[in-house]
Design an enzyme around this catalytic site. Structure first.
Site, PDB file in Angstrom:
ATOM      1  N   LYS A 114       0.855  -1.185   0.000  1.00 26.72           N
ATOM      2  CA  LYS A 114       0.000   0.000   0.000  1.00 26.72           C
ATOM      3  C   LYS A 114       0.885   1.226   0.000  1.00 26.72           C
ATOM      4  O   LYS A 114       2.020   1.180   0.465  1.00 26.72           O
ATOM      5  CB  LYS A 114      -0.865   0.027   1.270  1.00 26.72           C
TER       6      LYS A 114
HETATM    7  N1  GLU Z   1      -7.531   0.162  -2.909  1.00 29.63           N
HETATM    8  C1  GLU Z   1      -8.265  -1.049  -3.120  1.00 29.63           C
HETATM    9  C2  GLU Z   1      -8.248  -1.916  -1.868  1.00 29.63           C
HETATM   10  O1  GLU Z   1      -8.059  -1.433  -0.782  1.00 29.63           O
HETATM   11  C3  GLU Z   1      -7.820  -1.781  -4.376  1.00 29.63           C
HETATM   12  C4  GLU Z   1      -6.366  -2.159  -4.428  1.00 29.63           C
HETATM   13  C5  GLU Z   1      -5.946  -2.702  -5.785  1.00 29.63           C
HETATM   14  O2  GLU Z   1      -6.742  -2.802  -6.704  1.00 29.63           O
HETATM   15  O3  GLU Z   1      -4.754  -3.026  -5.887  1.00 29.63           O
HETATM   16  O4  GLU Z   1      -8.494  -3.091  -1.931  1.00 29.63           O
END
Ligand code: GLU
Length: 424
Positions: A114
């Site tokens: 992240k």
């Molecule tokens: N931000 C989204 C999540 O928390 C999607 C992450 C992604 O598609 O890599 O799952």
């Protein structure tokens, strides 16, 4: 033997503290793999970057950016990038760890990662936002890539920001690397169905949970906290299934309508006003009253730590769907369980977004694109299968869906860890 990490100071209810207590709860179900548990309590790689940009008025502003790769054991890092003034390293660590669990729970061939920048993007011009995104991408460029770590949208980031990230990374490596990010615009290698995928996944898991509870969606009352991409897409699908959206809360206000909102009226207001506040087709209410709303289903699709112990005692829903990451603190989880409120946890409930991100990444690699229908059908199938497996695990051990999701995911992550072994 293992000292806690020195660079974060979690509390019981903070994001990393919440995650650590979720790990503590799953350990008794890991058998011989429990030996590897400390792996999950330490992110593999943590990068903090300075992001300087020249503002429109000629001054130089510095922002703090992060990219955390919690686990790369099952595949490349995968997870969104968040722009928010309250982003911290601790929060990004927790979000990266929840990505590892989520990706493994759905059996996607990814680890967990992240990113984030501590910034209020609403105070930047488009030009400044572009510079911020490009400089951040260059700074984290040393650890991201189509087979290393693949960012995507999250809170306050979108397809345009992904386009700038893809372009910056591509310019730096001297080729067009569409697979470096997902959630891109369609003609840059984006996937049909990606924008609404997280909300669709919330709906699919909610539909399955409601069926098991004997709760009919036709006429069911739904309250939604957070009306961005996830909350609004989920609300739309519940509306199509005959449910009534009776209360909505977002950063701009809290509104209710016992007859159910007309979403066709509400959506243009949200786009114009930037939120639900001020919508005439309902009645405004005090923010804290939202948690007392009589409803059957509560969707939490805003930020972490929203369901506190106090709110958990007041929630009147039978079913809570976690569209957001980390919305429920551990003490609240116990209270909801004692009160017989079923929680479909974030790490499966909101996995629809990353599942379609996986489809996008696969399509980019093969340069062969699927129809929206193919994507939605595959998404439905994967989510239903993953939830069934989790439900069976929960029934078998008599544990919550959250601990069951962690059990399924940690078994996969730690088996891979053991099979790969330690090197050198
Ligand atoms: N931000 C989204 C999540 O928390 C999607 C992450 C992604 O598609 O890599 O799952």
């Amino acid at each position: 033997m293992n000292e806690p990490l020195s660079f974060v100071h979690p509390t019981a209810d903070s994001p990393w503290g919440t995650y650590l207590s979720q790990i503590d709860r799953v350990v008794p179900y890991l058998g011989r793999l429990a030996r590897w548990t400390e792996t999950l309590r330490r992110p593999k790689r943590t990068l903090i970057v300075d992001v300087p940009i020249e503002m429109d008025d000629g001054t130089i502003a510095h922002y703090e950016g992060y990219r955390v790769q919690h686990s790369l054991t099952r595949g490349p890092g995968k997870g969104g990038v968040r722009y928010h003034p309250d982003v911290t390293l601790e929060e990004v660590m927790a979000l990266s760890a929840w990505m590892s669990i989520k990706n493994a729970a759905v059996n996607l061939p990814f680890g967990g990662a992240k990113g984030g920048i501590r910034v209020d993007p609403k105070r930047l011009s488009m030009k400044e936002l572009e510079k911020l995104t490009r400089r951040y991408t260059s700074e984290i460029g040393i650890i991201i890539g189509p087979t290393q770590d693949i960012p995507a949208p999250d809170v306050n980031t979108n397809a345009q920001i992904m386009a700038w990230m893809m372009d910056t990374y591509s310019m730096n490596v001297g080729g067009t690397a569409t697979g470096v990010v997902t959630g891109k615009p369609i003609h840059l290698g984006g996937s049909l169905g990606r924008v609404k995928a997280t909300g669709r996944g919330v709906f699919v898991t909610g539909r399955e949970a409601a069926r098991r509870l004997g709760l009919n969606l036709d006429g069911a009352r739904v309250a939604v906290q957070g009306f961005g991409n996830v909350g609004s897409s989920a609300a739309e699908l519940f509306g199509q299934a005959g449910a009534k959206i009776v209360a909505i809360q977002d950063h701009s206000g809290t509104i209710r309508n016992e007859q159910g909102f007309d979403l066709a009226d509400l959506m243009p207001h949200v786009h114009e006003a930037g939120g639900v506040g001020g919508f005439k087709g309902g009645e405004a209410m005090h923010g804290e009253e939202f948690w007392d709303t009589p409803c059957d289903i509560l969707i939490v699709a805003a930020l972490e730590g929203q369901i506190t112990a106090d709110r958990a005692r007041r929630i009147r829903a039978k079913l809570v769907l976690e569209g957001a990451n980390g919305p429920t603190v551990p003490s609240a989880d116990d209270i909801l369980a004692d009160r017989g409120v079923l929680v479909v946890p974030d790490v499966i409930c909101n996995a629809g977004g990353v599942t379609v991100s996986y489809f996008e990444w696969v399509q980019d690699f093969s340069s062969f694109f699927w129809t929206e229908d193919e994507i939605n059908v595959r998404l439905d199938k994967i989510m239903v299968g993953a939830l069934k497996n989790i439900w069976d695990t929960a029934d078998h051990h008599k544990i919550s869906l959250r601990t069951a999701t962690f059990a399924v995911a940690c078994e996969r992550i730690l088996s891979a860890r053991e099979e790969r072994g330690l090197y050198p």
